[in-house]
Design a protein around this motif. Structure first.
Motif, PDB file in Angstrom:
ATOM      1  N   ASN A  23     -11.029  -3.035   2.864  1.00 40.83           N
ATOM      2  CA  ASN A  23     -11.949  -4.277   3.665  1.00 40.83           C
ATOM      3  C   ASN A  23     -11.366  -5.288   2.372  1.00 40.83           C
ATOM      4  OD1 ASN A  23     -12.931  -6.526   4.244  1.00 40.83           O
ATOM      5  ND2 ASN A  23     -14.954  -5.517   4.273  1.00 40.83           N
ATOM      6  N   ASP A  24     -10.560  -5.598   2.241  1.00 38.15           N
ATOM      7  CA  ASP A  24     -10.188  -6.892   1.172  1.00 38.15           C
ATOM      8  C   ASP A  24      -9.960  -7.025  -0.343  1.00 38.15           C
ATOM      9  OD1 ASP A  24      -9.549  -9.920   1.112  1.00 38.15           O
ATOM     10  OD2 ASP A  24     -11.762 -10.444   0.935  1.00 38.15           O
ATOM     11  N   LEU A  25      -9.457  -5.810  -0.162  1.00 34.78           N
ATOM     12  CA  LEU A  25      -9.745  -5.196  -1.191  1.00 34.78           C
ATOM     13  C   LEU A  25      -8.436  -6.302  -2.477  1.00 34.78           C
ATOM     14  CD1 LEU A  25     -10.363  -2.511  -3.402  1.00 34.78           C
ATOM     15  CD2 LEU A  25      -8.375  -1.220  -2.657  1.00 34.78           C
ATOM     16  N   ASN A  26      -9.384  -6.066  -3.923  1.00 35.94           N
ATOM     17  CA  ASN A  26      -8.552  -6.472  -4.940  1.00 35.94           C
ATOM     18  C   ASN A  26      -8.710  -5.594  -6.586  1.00 35.94           C
ATOM     19  OD1 ASN A  26      -8.328  -9.102  -3.637  1.00 35.94           O
ATOM     20  ND2 ASN A  26     -10.637  -9.661  -4.049  1.00 35.94           N
ATOM     21  N   PRO A  36      -1.137  -0.743   5.242  1.00 39.69           N
ATOM     22  CA  PRO A  36      -2.397  -1.533   5.224  1.00 39.69           C
ATOM     23  C   PRO A  36      -2.542  -2.727   6.568  1.00 39.69           C
ATOM     24  CG  PRO A  36      -1.231  -2.528   3.127  1.00 39.69           C
ATOM     25  CD  PRO A  36      -1.341  -1.335   3.788  1.00 39.69           C
ATOM     26  N   ASP A  37      -3.558  -3.525   6.905  1.00 34.63           N
ATOM     27  CA  ASP A  37      -2.998  -4.629   8.148  1.00 34.63           C
ATOM     28  C   ASP A  37      -2.512  -5.707   7.429  1.00 34.63           C
ATOM     29  OD1 ASP A  37      -3.810  -2.191   9.520  1.00 34.63           O
ATOM     30  OD2 ASP A  37      -6.134  -2.571   9.786  1.00 34.63           O
ATOM     31  N   GLU A  38      -2.910  -5.741   5.742  1.00 37.24           N
ATOM     32  CA  GLU A  38      -2.849  -7.095   5.458  1.00 37.24           C
ATOM     33  C   GLU A  38      -3.087  -7.380   3.725  1.00 37.24           C
ATOM     34  OE1 GLU A  38      -5.926 -10.222   6.425  1.00 37.24           O
ATOM     35  OE2 GLU A  38      -7.158  -8.266   7.471  1.00 37.24           O
ATOM     36  N   GLY A  39      -2.505  -7.821   3.938  1.00 35.57           N
ATOM     37  CA  GLY A  39      -2.431  -7.670   2.287  1.00 35.57           C
ATOM     38  C   GLY A  39      -1.172  -7.872   1.393  1.00 35.57           C
ATOM     39  N   GLU A  40      -1.578  -7.434  -0.313  1.00 29.08           N
ATOM     40  CA  GLU A  40      -0.457  -7.146  -1.028  1.00 29.08           C
ATOM     41  C   GLU A  40      -0.879  -6.399  -1.864  1.00 29.08           C
ATOM     42  OE1 GLU A  40       1.977 -10.191  -2.374  1.00 29.08           O
ATOM     43  OE2 GLU A  40       0.270 -12.114  -1.877  1.00 29.08           O
ATOM     44  N   VAL A  41       0.370  -5.555  -2.054  1.00 36.15           N
ATOM     45  CA  VAL A  41       0.731  -4.505  -3.033  1.00 36.15           C
ATOM     46  C   VAL A  41       2.053  -3.941  -3.859  1.00 36.15           C
ATOM     47  CG1 VAL A  41       0.175  -1.719  -3.528  1.00 36.15           C
ATOM     48  CG2 VAL A  41      -0.871  -2.824  -1.446  1.00 36.15           C
ATOM     49  N   TRP A  42       1.243  -4.466  -5.229  1.00 42.84           N
ATOM     50  CA  TRP A  42       2.656  -4.980  -6.104  1.00 42.84           C
ATOM     51  C   TRP A  42       3.321  -3.808  -7.257  1.00 42.84           C
ATOM     52  CZ3 TRP A  42       7.254  -8.311  -5.311  1.00 42.84           C
ATOM     53  CH2 TRP A  42       6.727  -8.924  -4.211  1.00 42.84           C
ATOM     54  N   LEU A  43       4.272  -3.574  -7.695  1.00 44.39           N
ATOM     55  CA  LEU A  43       3.852  -2.387  -8.958  1.00 44.39           C
ATOM     56  C   LEU A  43       4.830  -3.228  -9.895  1.00 44.39           C
ATOM     57  CD1 LEU A  43       3.863  -0.203 -10.935  1.00 44.39           C
ATOM     58  CD2 LEU A  43       5.708   0.613  -9.703  1.00 44.39           C
ATOM     59  N   GLY A  44       4.164  -4.043 -10.608  1.00 44.86           N
ATOM     60  CA  GLY A  44       4.845  -5.524 -11.419  1.00 44.86           C
ATOM     61  C   GLY A  44       4.533  -6.190 -11.105  1.00 44.86           C
ATOM     62  N   SER A  45       6.151  -7.610 -11.134  1.00 50.04           N
ATOM     63  CA  SER A  45       5.477  -8.752 -10.427  1.00 50.04           C
ATOM     64  C   SER A  45       7.021  -8.123  -9.171  1.00 50.04           C
ATOM     65  CB  SER A  45       6.053  -9.495 -11.216  1.00 50.04           C
ATOM     66  OG  SER A  45       6.481  -9.527 -12.181  1.00 50.04           O
ATOM     67  N   ASN A  46       7.952  -7.490  -9.453  1.00 48.24           N
ATOM     68  CA  ASN A  46       9.004  -6.968  -8.549  1.00 48.24           C
ATOM     69  C   ASN A  46       9.269  -6.895  -7.410  1.00 48.24           C
ATOM     70  OD1 ASN A  46       9.749  -5.255 -10.788  1.00 48.24           O
ATOM     71  ND2 ASN A  46      11.543  -6.229 -10.775  1.00 48.24           N
ATOM     72  N   LEU A  47       8.510  -5.462  -7.558  1.00 50.44           N
ATOM     73  CA  LEU A  47       8.573  -4.552  -6.741  1.00 50.44           C
ATOM     74  C   LEU A  47       7.249  -4.298  -6.142  1.00 50.44           C
ATOM     75  CD1 LEU A  47       9.824  -1.515  -8.777  1.00 50.44           C
ATOM     76  CD2 LEU A  47      10.373  -2.874  -7.769  1.00 50.44           C
ATOM     77  N   TYR A  61      -1.039  -4.265  -9.064  1.00 48.06           N
ATOM     78  CA  TYR A  61      -1.527  -5.280  -8.172  1.00 48.06           C
ATOM     79  C   TYR A  61      -2.309  -5.162  -6.723  1.00 48.06           C
ATOM     80  CZ  TYR A  61      -0.991 -10.193  -6.768  1.00 48.06           C
ATOM     81  OH  TYR A  61      -1.112 -11.899  -6.044  1.00 48.06           O
ATOM     82  N   LEU A  62      -2.897  -5.101  -6.111  1.00 48.95           N
ATOM     83  CA  LEU A  62      -3.311  -5.031  -5.039  1.00 48.95           C
ATOM     84  C   LEU A  62      -4.310  -6.034  -4.864  1.00 48.95           C
ATOM     85  CD1 LEU A  62      -3.487  -1.861  -5.744  1.00 48.95           C
ATOM     86  CD2 LEU A  62      -4.889  -1.360  -3.472  1.00 48.95           C
ATOM     87  N   GLU A  63      -4.211  -7.320  -3.620  1.00 49.83           N
ATOM     88  CA  GLU A  63      -5.007  -8.404  -3.062  1.00 49.83           C
ATOM     89  C   GLU A  63      -4.973  -8.225  -1.867  1.00 49.83           C
ATOM     90  OE1 GLU A  63      -4.391 -12.739  -4.941  1.00 49.83           O
ATOM     91  OE2 GLU A  63      -4.765 -11.637  -6.113  1.00 49.83           O
ATOM     92  N   GLY A  64      -6.117  -8.610  -1.057  1.00 49.00           N
ATOM     93  CA  GLY A  64      -6.833  -8.976   0.336  1.00 49.00           C
ATOM     94  C   GLY A  64      -6.595  -7.979   1.037  1.00 49.00           C
TER      95      GLY A  64
END
Length: 291
Positions: free
Chosen positions: A67-70, A102-113, A52-55
């Motif tokens: 740039n604002d990668l989802n 990254p400068d901003e955004g979220e990167v998750w493996l599954g929903s808990n890592l 999961y990559l968002e923003g």
């Protein structure tokens, strides 16, 4: 019992335990803890998203590489990422594996890592394997030894070759050998393999780590057509067992394996869909495929 007698008794007990520890270490029928596979952290995929990559955005010296990668990758999915040079494909993989923050955004493996709170080693241990364009194998070692050394849980060359493999571990090496098509070459030095075979061996080495996500960078660069066909078969066979993200420029190869293609342009998702929709997309044709 006197104090001196008690101390002597305690020393005797410690001495016996130490001796037992040494004798256990020297046993050749024992599978030691340091060669046993390390259990990966639990990855929660109940929302049907593995990666999961968002923003996500990152800049280098004022240049916005991402740039604002989802981006969302499902469990067992085979996803192809394409785009012109400088589109941000390598930077994206660097962010996923912890090499770049990254400068901003979220990167998750599954929903808990949360991968942004983990270092490169922790991310690899969590179940993300990355294969670079140029294969990296131990050329002086045999194909079998390369796979044995890469086995989950092994942390040193000395540890790998001091310990005895269990029958299940040997079966796993044999399974991976069959999967990558190198059974007949198992005793050959890796340095004698063809370019394509080295690529397959490195994929096999990653599989020995039991990853949940494989990131594969330009796997067919420099391959013959026969090697490309075999690589396509290999990557397709991996999908389902783990998620596979393939970055590639060869459109014929991408068409042979892709169900979903993501096009990056200037660090952002330009288009996403099946290969037919991508090839007919006027924006994609303009910036990447050509008219």
């Amino acid at each position: 019992m006197s104090r001196s007698a008690a101390v002597t008794s305690m020393m005797d007990v410690k001495g016996v335990k130490a001796l037992e520890g040494v004798q256990s270490f020297l046993r050749r029928d024992e599978v030691f803890d340091f060669i046993k596979p390390v259990e990966n952290p639990l990855v929660d995929t109940r929302k049907n998203i593995l990666l999961y990559l968002e923003g996500v955005s990152v800049s280098f010296d004022g240049f916005k590489a991402i740039n604002d990668l989802n981006l969302y990758i499902e469990p067992g999915e085979l996803r192809c990422i394409i785009g012109p040079n400088g589109a941000g494909k390598t930077t994206m993989m660097d962010i996923i594996t912890g090499k770049t923050r990254p400068d901003e955004g979220e990167v998750w493996l599954g929903s808990n890592l949360n991968l942004l709170k983990m270092d490169e080693a922790d991310i690899a241990n969590a179940g993300i394997g990355r294969k670079f364009q140029k294969p990296t194998v131990f050329e002086a070692l045999s194909v079998w030894e390369n796979l044995e050394l890469a086995m989950a849980g092994v942390r040193s060359t000395w540890g790998a070759f001091r310990a005895i493999m269990s029958s299940s571990q040997r079966d796993e090496v044999k399974r991976v050998l069959a999967l990558i098509g190198l059974e007949k070459s198992k005793n050959e030095p890796a340095g004698k393999l063809s370019h394509g075979q080295k690529q397959w061996l490195e994929i096999g080495m990653l599989l020995m780590q039991k990853p949940q996500l494989l990131l594969v960078d330009e796997p067919v660069a420099g391959m013959t057509h026969q090697e490309m066909d075999r690589t396509a078969e290999l990557l397709l066979s991996l999908a389902g067992e783990q998620s596979v993200v393939v970055v590639e420029h060869d459109m014929e190869f991408v068409r042979s394996i892709a169900s979903t293609v993501t096009v990056l342009h200037q660090g952002h998702v330009l288009a996403e869909g099946n290969m037919d929709s991508i090839q007919s997309n006027p924006k994609v044709r303009e910036v990447y495929l050509g008219n």
